[in-house]
Scaffold this active site. Sequence first.
Site, PDB file in Angstrom:
ATOM      1  N   LYS A  64      28.167 -41.156-145.467  1.00 36.67           N
ATOM      2  CA  LYS A  64      29.403 -40.384-145.601  1.00 36.67           C
ATOM      3  C   LYS A  64      29.463 -39.121-144.733  1.00 36.67           C
ATOM      4  O   LYS A  64      30.536 -38.753-144.267  1.00 36.67           O
ATOM      5  CB  LYS A  64      29.629 -40.001-147.067  1.00 36.67           C
ATOM      6  CG  LYS A  64      30.042 -41.193-147.907  1.00 36.67           C
ATOM      7  CD  LYS A  64      30.366 -40.751-149.310  1.00 36.67           C
ATOM      8  CE  LYS A  64      30.893 -41.927-150.102  1.00 36.67           C
ATOM      9  NZ  LYS A  64      31.415 -41.534-151.398  1.00 36.67           N
ATOM     10  N   ASP A  93      37.475 -39.707-152.382  1.00 37.39           N
ATOM     11  CA  ASP A  93      36.663 -39.574-153.603  1.00 37.39           C
ATOM     12  C   ASP A  93      37.301 -38.627-154.625  1.00 37.39           C
ATOM     13  O   ASP A  93      37.333 -38.923-155.819  1.00 37.39           O
ATOM     14  CB  ASP A  93      35.257 -39.042-153.269  1.00 37.39           C
ATOM     15  CG  ASP A  93      34.394 -40.081-152.564  1.00 37.39           C
ATOM     16  OD1 ASP A  93      34.664 -41.278-152.717  1.00 37.39           O
ATOM     17  OD2 ASP A  93      33.449 -39.680-151.857  1.00 37.39           O
TER      18      ASP A  93
END
Length: 281
Positions: A71, A108
């Site tokens: 990420k 997220d």
Amino acid sequence: MTKSDRFLLAGVMGWPVMHSRSPMIHNYWLKEHGLAGTYVPLAIQPDGLKAALRSLHPLGFSGVNVTIPHKQEAMKIVDEVDAAAKRIGAISCVTVRPDGSLAGTNNDAYGFIRNLRQEQPDWRADAGPVAVIGAGGGSRAVCYGLMQEGVKEVRLVNRTPGRAKVIAEEFGGPIKALPWESRNDALDGVAMVVNTTSQGMVGQAPLDIRLDKLPKSALAADIIYIPLETPFLAAARANGNRTVNGLGMLLHQGPLAWKLWFGVEPKVTPELRALVERSLA
Ligand code: ATR
């Protein structure tokens, strides 16, 4: 969206990746929407990430999700990163633009908040302080989401205090870093506690925390979804608290990614949730 004559391609890049439920979720939607295409798990080692991302355009991919451990690195590779992802310091989704350039975003925080609202419709950002355990990438997204919603006090505790301090300094406002030793006391009077550490994940030790100060009215959330009920959530449930597991955070990111990749927003239905839950049972 007009039906494409292209075979739609998307996937998730991770290492390891075979545990991911994203293929199950996205392939369910492709079928439901009658689209020809597939969403594949892409097992990409860290040193292959750049080449893998750059090959998405020539291969005809619409985009990919990126997961552990990519990420943060992926954010450095893509051509453009939106403001939320920059603030969080990581991306979770890459969109391939028609000219081949790559746009990174982080869904997220949205997934966490959207799931919270769906699972606990009476959840309110102004209900009281929130304790966040952990200060990794997941924590940064959760803290960002909570701040965006207007939570007035976030008590952030992490085993390595420096990481919590960095988030508190970068984000400012309601985020207060507290020492790891105070994690049990930090639950006193909170409206919600969120585990963002890897503790409690399958193969890991349970999160080392006591819940005796946690008010019975508080909500306990975990961002882990394997297992669906971590020892932390099981203890909270036994304590009389309402709980929210990590699966919904994953489910609710999907529609945002689809909008970017395919121009449609699929629905997170109880049927889809049940399907994925069965696979985790
Ligand atoms: P992610 O990006 O998924 O959040 P990460 O950046 O590796 O993953 O963060 C993992 C989190 O779990 C961190 O908060 C980490 O604490 P440290 O910053 O001290 O490493 C936390 N964590 C991992 N193992 C832990 C343990 N045994 N006890 C407490 N916290 C732990």
